[in-house]
Design a protein around this motif. Structure first.
Motif, PDB file in Angstrom:
ATOM      1  N   UNK A 172       0.839  -1.203   0.000  1.00 30.54           N
ATOM      2  CA  UNK A 172       0.000   0.000   0.000  1.00 30.54           C
ATOM      3  C   UNK A 172       0.872   1.251   0.000  1.00 30.54           C
ATOM      4  N   UNK A 173       1.850   1.290   0.911  1.00 29.73           N
ATOM      5  CA  UNK A 173       2.720   2.459   1.018  1.00 29.73           C
ATOM      6  C   UNK A 173       3.580   2.640  -0.230  1.00 29.73           C
ATOM      7  N   UNK A 174       4.079   1.545  -0.785  1.00 28.56           N
ATOM      8  CA  UNK A 174       4.911   1.627  -1.977  1.00 28.56           C
ATOM      9  C   UNK A 174       4.108   2.099  -3.183  1.00 28.56           C
ATOM     10  N   UNK A 175       2.890   1.581  -3.334  1.00 27.83           N
ATOM     11  CA  UNK A 175       2.029   2.015  -4.442  1.00 27.83           C
ATOM     12  C   UNK A 175       1.707   3.504  -4.329  1.00 27.83           C
TER      13      UNK A 175
ATOM     14  N   UNK B   1      -5.470   2.965  -4.944  1.00 29.05           N
ATOM     15  CA  UNK B   1      -4.689   1.879  -5.528  1.00 29.05           C
ATOM     16  C   UNK B   1      -4.853   0.597  -4.727  1.00 29.05           C
ATOM     17  N   UNK B   2      -4.996   0.743  -3.407  1.00 28.51           N
ATOM     18  CA  UNK B   2      -5.224  -0.445  -2.579  1.00 28.51           C
ATOM     19  C   UNK B   2      -6.553  -1.106  -2.931  1.00 28.51           C
ATOM     20  N   UNK B   3      -7.575  -0.294  -3.218  1.00 30.00           N
ATOM     21  CA  UNK B   3      -8.870  -0.857  -3.608  1.00 30.00           C
ATOM     22  C   UNK B   3      -8.732  -1.671  -4.894  1.00 30.00           C
ATOM     23  N   UNK B   4      -7.975  -1.142  -5.855  1.00 24.42           N
ATOM     24  CA  UNK B   4      -7.763  -1.859  -7.112  1.00 24.42           C
ATOM     25  C   UNK B   4      -6.982  -3.150  -6.891  1.00 24.42           C
ATOM     26  N   UNK B   5      -5.927  -3.077  -6.098  1.00 21.41           N
ATOM     27  CA  UNK B   5      -5.127  -4.277  -5.876  1.00 21.41           C
ATOM     28  C   UNK B   5      -5.829  -5.279  -4.968  1.00 21.41           C
ATOM     29  N   UNK B   6      -6.679  -4.799  -4.078  1.00 14.96           N
ATOM     30  CA  UNK B   6      -7.477  -5.723  -3.273  1.00 14.96           C
ATOM     31  C   UNK B   6      -8.405  -6.531  -4.164  1.00 14.96           C
ATOM     32  N   UNK B   7      -9.022  -5.850  -5.130  1.00 11.88           N
ATOM     33  CA  UNK B   7      -9.862  -6.571  -6.085  1.00 11.88           C
ATOM     34  C   UNK B   7      -9.031  -7.586  -6.860  1.00 11.88           C
ATOM     35  N   UNK B   8      -7.824  -7.187  -7.251  1.00  7.06           N
ATOM     36  CA  UNK B   8      -6.940  -8.098  -7.977  1.00  7.06           C
ATOM     37  C   UNK B   8      -6.596  -9.309  -7.118  1.00  7.06           C
ATOM     38  N   UNK B   9      -6.381  -9.087  -5.808  1.00  7.90           N
ATOM     39  CA  UNK B   9      -6.067 -10.198  -4.909  1.00  7.90           C
ATOM     40  C   UNK B   9      -7.264 -11.131  -4.744  1.00  7.90           C
ATOM     41  N   UNK B  10      -8.471 -10.561  -4.663  1.00  6.55           N
ATOM     42  CA  UNK B  10      -9.677 -11.397  -4.596  1.00  6.55           C
ATOM     43  C   UNK B  10      -9.784 -12.252  -5.852  1.00  6.55           C
ATOM     44  N   UNK B  11      -9.508 -11.633  -6.999  1.00  9.44           N
ATOM     45  CA  UNK B  11      -9.527 -12.376  -8.256  1.00  9.44           C
ATOM     46  C   UNK B  11      -8.491 -13.496  -8.233  1.00  9.44           C
ATOM     47  N   UNK B  12      -7.286 -13.193  -7.700  1.00  7.29           N
ATOM     48  CA  UNK B  12      -6.223 -14.207  -7.646  1.00  7.29           C
ATOM     49  C   UNK B  12      -6.627 -15.383  -6.774  1.00  7.29           C
ATOM     50  N   UNK B  13      -7.253 -15.092  -5.625  1.00  3.40           N
ATOM     51  CA  UNK B  13      -7.689 -16.154  -4.720  1.00  3.40           C
ATOM     52  C   UNK B  13      -8.750 -17.026  -5.390  1.00  3.40           C
ATOM     53  N   UNK B  14      -9.776 -16.381  -5.944  1.00  4.38           N
ATOM     54  CA  UNK B  14     -10.860 -17.125  -6.575  1.00  4.38           C
ATOM     55  C   UNK B  14     -10.363 -17.887  -7.803  1.00  4.38           C
ATOM     56  N   UNK B  15      -9.512 -17.221  -8.606  1.00  2.98           N
ATOM     57  CA  UNK B  15      -9.003 -17.860  -9.820  1.00  2.98           C
ATOM     58  C   UNK B  15      -8.115 -19.052  -9.491  1.00  2.98           C
TER      59      UNK B  15
ATOM     60  N   UNK C 181      -6.134   6.733 -10.105  1.00  2.00           N
ATOM     61  CA  UNK C 181      -6.156   7.097  -8.682  1.00  2.00           C
ATOM     62  C   UNK C 181      -6.359   8.596  -8.472  1.00  2.00           C
ATOM     63  N   UNK C 182      -7.128   8.926  -7.449  1.00  2.00           N
ATOM     64  CA  UNK C 182      -7.307  10.307  -7.006  1.00  2.00           C
ATOM     65  C   UNK C 182      -6.026  10.751  -6.290  1.00  2.00           C
ATOM     66  N   UNK C 183      -5.384  11.856  -6.718  1.00  2.00           N
ATOM     67  CA  UNK C 183      -4.134  12.289  -6.078  1.00  2.00           C
ATOM     68  C   UNK C 183      -4.264  12.549  -4.579  1.00  2.00           C
ATOM     69  N   UNK C 184      -5.480  12.833  -4.090  1.00  2.00           N
ATOM     70  CA  UNK C 184      -5.673  13.114  -2.675  1.00  2.00           C
ATOM     71  C   UNK C 184      -5.714  11.853  -1.816  1.00  2.00           C
ATOM     72  N   UNK C 185      -5.874  10.692  -2.436  1.00  2.00           N
ATOM     73  CA  UNK C 185      -5.921   9.447  -1.660  1.00  2.00           C
ATOM     74  C   UNK C 185      -5.366   8.292  -2.494  1.00  2.00           C
ATOM     75  N   UNK C 186      -4.119   8.438  -2.866  1.00  2.00           N
ATOM     76  CA  UNK C 186      -3.487   7.454  -3.737  1.00  2.00           C
ATOM     77  C   UNK C 186      -3.402   6.076  -3.089  1.00  2.00           C
ATOM     78  N   UNK C 187      -3.087   6.035  -1.788  1.00  2.00           N
ATOM     79  CA  UNK C 187      -2.964   4.741  -1.112  1.00  2.00           C
ATOM     80  C   UNK C 187      -4.291   4.004  -1.112  1.00  2.00           C
ATOM     81  N   UNK C 188      -5.366   4.732  -0.808  1.00  2.00           N
ATOM     82  CA  UNK C 188      -6.688   4.108  -0.713  1.00  2.00           C
ATOM     83  C   UNK C 188      -7.182   3.623  -2.068  1.00  2.00           C
TER      84      UNK C 188
END
Length: 414
Positions: A125-128, A350-364, A341-348
């Motif tokens: 999250x912090x790195x993204x 991008x994390x939402x996008x990658x969380x969805x990607x992780x859910x996809x990875x788990x299900x897939x 990403x919204x510049x005012x909340x980049x962590x939030x």
């Protein structure tokens, strides 16, 4: 300061940021690749069924849930502080895991790995956030390429080198070695600072970064539709490649070479070429090219499985090529995600996008295990290719790529 001196300073700052991002993504990839790629190979070699291996993807839940605590990264401390604390925690978890070999202590090991995954996801999250805030729209293709290339260096360590160390010296030594790699990869960020502007905390406290703001980001919400279909094809096609090589009769050392040295080097080269491709033809066309390439390679694997004529060498070669195609797709797709990403909340965001990607990875991964067990690898690769082809039909409507706004662009901070 002369214009020439300013240009040299900006270029130096650019390379500093790109190098730091490569190292940080390498560090987090060590953890993810060991759990996602190398551990399933070791367990399959020990005789664990495919469907049970598929359920190991539950260890990626922290990546799926990290959007819940991502606002904390936006609101408190600096990205550098979060990164250093998480890196230290991951190294400590590797040391603790040395006492729990998976063949006999899978449950306690899973708990340690879950804590490790939570720390690695928070570092992510912090790195993204740092990656988005330290780059401009014009440089995000290069930043995405550096990040993906760094991730493949981590994959080389966690997915390939780890298998060879584990095969030669055992579980405990391999875990201590991973802790050492994490500590080594933490040194650049320890000595770096000032890579992005400080946030206006007073403004953030008034506006209050919130998950509901994600839903109001129309560009991001459109992108999620495309991300869902596209990444099912990518993730499902890659989930069982390690066990696939085991079932083809390759040894652990050979798989470590194929997925480690071969796959990581091919991925590193593909990520570098992907950054150049994004800069040359744009994000949208690069995503389309990557989808076509991935679908073609998966279809080739499915066809060869159907006729039963695939050799160990050909299977390994095609999987190395497919891994390179995945790297290419990540560069293009992540460059698009950074722009959503919204510049005012980049962590939030991008994390939402990658969380969805992780859910996809788990299900897939779970679906891939069952599909492979019931119908064979040919059906699994065919279904993955079909999802990628379906994603191509959604590009024009759902793959949102903003036009450049020069007045809002900023250079990478030195």
């Amino acid at each position: 300061m002369s214009a020439t001196s300013m240009n040299l300073s900006a270029r130096a700052g650019t390379w500093t940021v790109l190098g730091l991002l490569a190292g940080l993504y390498a560090a987090q990839s060590v953890t993810g690749s060991m759990v996602q790629s190398a551990l399933p190979v070791a367990l399959r070699d020990a005789g664990m069924p495919l469907d049970q291996i598929g359920y190991l993807a539950v260890l990626f839940l922290p990546w799926a849930l990290k959007f819940l605590w991502a606002p904390l990264v936006d609101r408190y401390f600096t990205e550098r502080s979060w990164i250093l604390a998480c890196q230290a925690g991951v190294a400590a978890c590797f040391l603790a895991a040395a006492a729990f070999p998976p063949q006999t202590h899978l449950m306690p090991l899973s708990l340690v790995l879950l804590v490790m995954a939570t720390l690695a996801a928070t570092q992510d999250v912090a790195t993204d956030s740092l990656a988005v805030r330290a780059t401009s729209e014009a440089t995000r293709g290069a930043a995405s390429g550096a990040s993906t290339a760094g991730a493949y260096v981590g994959f080389l360590i966690g997915g390939g080198l780890w298998l060879m160390v584990y095969s030669a010296a055992g579980w405990a030594v391999s875990m201590v070695a991973m802790a050492g790699f994490i500590a080594l990869l933490s040194l650049p960020v320890l000595f770096s600072s000032g890579l992005a502007d400080r946030r206006d905390r007073e403004t953030s406290s008034v506006r209050r970064v919130a998950l509901r703001s994600v839903l109001s980001n129309r560009m991001l919400m459109k992108g999620i539709v495309f991300l869902l279909v596209y990444q099912i094809g990518i993730r499902m096609g890659s989930a069982m490649t390690g066990p696939y090589l085991v079932d083809k009769g390759l040894s652990l050392d050979a798989i470590g070479m194929v997925r480690g040295a071969g796959g990581a080097i091919a991925g590193f080269i593909a990520a570098t070429l992907g950054a150049l491709l994004v800069q040359a033809i744009g994000i949208k066309r690069a995503v389309i090219a990557a989808a076509i390439l991935n679908a073609a390679l998966l279809a080739a694997l499915a066809s060869l499985e159907a006729v039963g004529s695939i050799s160990q060498t050909l299977a390994a070669g095609l999987l190395i090529a497919q891994g390179a195609a995945v790297a290419l797709s990540f560069v293009a797709l992540y460059a698009a995600m950074m722009n959503w990403c919204n510049p005012d909340q980049t962590a939030t965001d991008f994390a939402a996008l990658q969380s969805l990607d992780a859910v996809i990875a788990i299900a897939a991964s779970a679906a891939a295990g069952h599909l492979g067990k019931l119908f064979g690898y040919g059906a699994l690769f065919s279904a993955s290719a079909a999802f990628l082809l379906a994603a191509l039909l959604l590009v024009s409507r759902f793959l949102a790529v903003p036009g450049r706004a020069p007045s809002q662009e900023r250079v990478l901070e030195p």
